[in-house]
Scaffold this active site. Structure first.
Site, PDB file in Angstrom:
ATOM      1  N   LEU A 155       0.807  -1.215   0.000  1.00 41.31           N
ATOM      2  CA  LEU A 155       0.000   0.000   0.000  1.00 41.31           C
ATOM      3  C   LEU A 155       0.841   1.266   0.000  1.00 41.31           C
ATOM      4  CD1 LEU A 155      -2.760  -1.144   2.525  1.00 41.31           C
ATOM      5  CD2 LEU A 155      -2.853  -1.156   0.027  1.00 41.31           C
ATOM      6  N   ASP A 156       2.061   1.169   0.512  1.00 43.67           N
ATOM      7  CA  ASP A 156       2.983   2.314   0.490  1.00 43.67           C
ATOM      8  C   ASP A 156       4.177   1.965  -0.394  1.00 43.67           C
ATOM      9  OD1 ASP A 156       4.100   4.754   0.962  1.00 43.67           O
ATOM     10  OD2 ASP A 156       4.773   4.314   2.994  1.00 43.67           O
TER      11      ASP A 156
END
Length: 285
Positions: A70-71
Site C-alpha cells: 500500500l505504500d
C-alpha cells in the site's frame, strides 16, 4: 532473500524505559536516492528494474496469494549489491477489494484512474497486482528505464513503459518477468554493430596509463572516464567521439551483463607495466 531485506537475527531485552525492546540485525543497504540513481549507468538502473520485476512477480504469485504494498514508494526500498530490496512490509495486504459492480473497483492515482472488472466471486480482479505494477511504473520505470538507454532499445523500452502505465497488454507482472531478462542478452545492447573507424590505434599489451584522466558521463569512476564496452571496436568508437580522448585502457573487469570496463585517457604518458590491462594509443600524423 533476493527481493526482501535479509534478517540475520533478533533478540528481546528489557530496558529501563521501554519493556520488551526488540533489537534486529539486518544486512546493510543503501537508501534509494532517485537523483543519484539517474546519475548512474543505464546498466545499473536496468539491474534495479529487474529486481523490481522479480518483486512484482513474487507479490503477484506469493504463497499467501496476491500481495499489494500500500505504500509502494522509494523510501520503502534499499540497494544491496546493486539489487533493489524491500525493507518495510507493514503496509502489505493480501485482501482483494470486495465489489458488487465494476464501479466498486475504481483505482485513483494522481495522474490516471482505472476501473477494473468485478468478478463473479465479488472481488476486483487483479487489483493488488495492478496497483503494485502502476506504482512501480510511476515511481521507478518511468524514470529509470528510458533515461539514457541504448538507442537500439529505446523503441522497445518506450513501448513497455507506455503500455505498463496504461494497464494494457503488459499489465501482467508475470509477462514482464519473462520479458525484461531478454533485453540485455538478445538486443544490440550487447551485440552492437560498430562502424569501422579511420583512426589508427597502437596496441600496447600489459600496460596502463595511471594519470591523464578526464570526466565523462555516465562513468563508473567519479574522477575519470570509465565506461563499459562490448569490444575493442566500440571502445574505439567512443574514444573517437571525445575530442580529448587520446588513448584507452582495457581492464579485466566486467559489468554484471559481461561488458568490459575501459578507462579513456587524455594522453598516453606515462605508460606503466600492468599484466591485467591493455592500452590503445591513438596514432597521430
Amino acid at each position: 532473500s533476493l527481493i526482501f531485506f535479509q534478517l540475520y537475527g533478533y533478540c528481546y531485552q528489557d530496558s529501563n524505559d521501554i519493556p520488551d525492546t526488540l533489537t534486529t540485525i539486518t544486512e546493510l543497504g543503501s537508501p534509494l536516492e532517485m537523483i543519484q540513481l539517474l546519475q548512474t549507468s543505464w546498466e545499473d538502473r536496468f539491474r534495479i528494474c529487474l529486481s523490481l520485476v522479480r518483486l512484482l512477480h513474487y507479490l503477484a504469485h506469493s504463497p499467501l496469494g496476491s500481495v499489494t504494498l500500500l505504500d509502494f514508494r522509494p523510501r520503502q526500498f534499499v540497494i544491496v549489491d546493486g539489487e533493489l530490496k524491500v525493507t518495510d512490509l507493514d503496509d502489505a495486504s493480501i485482501e482483494e477489494t470486495s465489489c458488487t459492480s465494476n464501479s466498486d473497483c475504481f483505482m485513483e492515482f494522481p495522474a490516471r484512474n482505472f476501473t477494473l472488472p468485478c468478478s463473479v466471486e465479488g472481488r476486483c480482479q487483479n487489483m493488488n497486482e495492478k496497483r503494485n505494477l502502476y506504482n512501480a511504473y510511476r515511481f521507478f520505470f518511468t524514470y529509470l528505464l528510458p533515461h539514457s538507454a541504448p538507442s537500439s532499445l529505446r523503441p522497445l523500452l518506450d513501448k513497455i513503459v507506455n503500455a505498463t502505465g496504461k494497464h494494457t497488454k503488459w499489465s501482467n507482472a508475470n509477462y514482464l518477468f519473462f520479458l525484461y531478462p531478454g533485453l540485455p542478452v538478445n538486443s544490440e545492447f550487447t551485440q552492437k554493430c560498430v562502424k569501422s573507424a579511420n583512426t589508427k590505434y597502437k596496441r600496447v599489451p600489459e600496460a596502463f596509463i595511471p594519470d591523464e584522466n578526464y570526466r565523462c558521463w555516465p562513468s563508473y569512476h567519479h574522477k575519470g572516464c570509465l565506461l563499459s564496452v562490448f569490444d575493442v571496436n566500440e571502445a574505439i568508437e567512443i574514444c573517437d567521439s571525445y575530442s580529448q580522448c587520446k588513448a584507452f585502457v582495457l581492464t579485466n573487469q566486467t559489468t554484471w551483463t559481461g561488458r568490459q570496463l575501459v578507462f579513456f585517457k587524455m594522453a598516453s604518458n606515462p605508460i606503466v607495466p600492468d599484466p591485467d590491462k591493455i592500452t590503445y594509443v591513438k596514432v597521430t600524423g
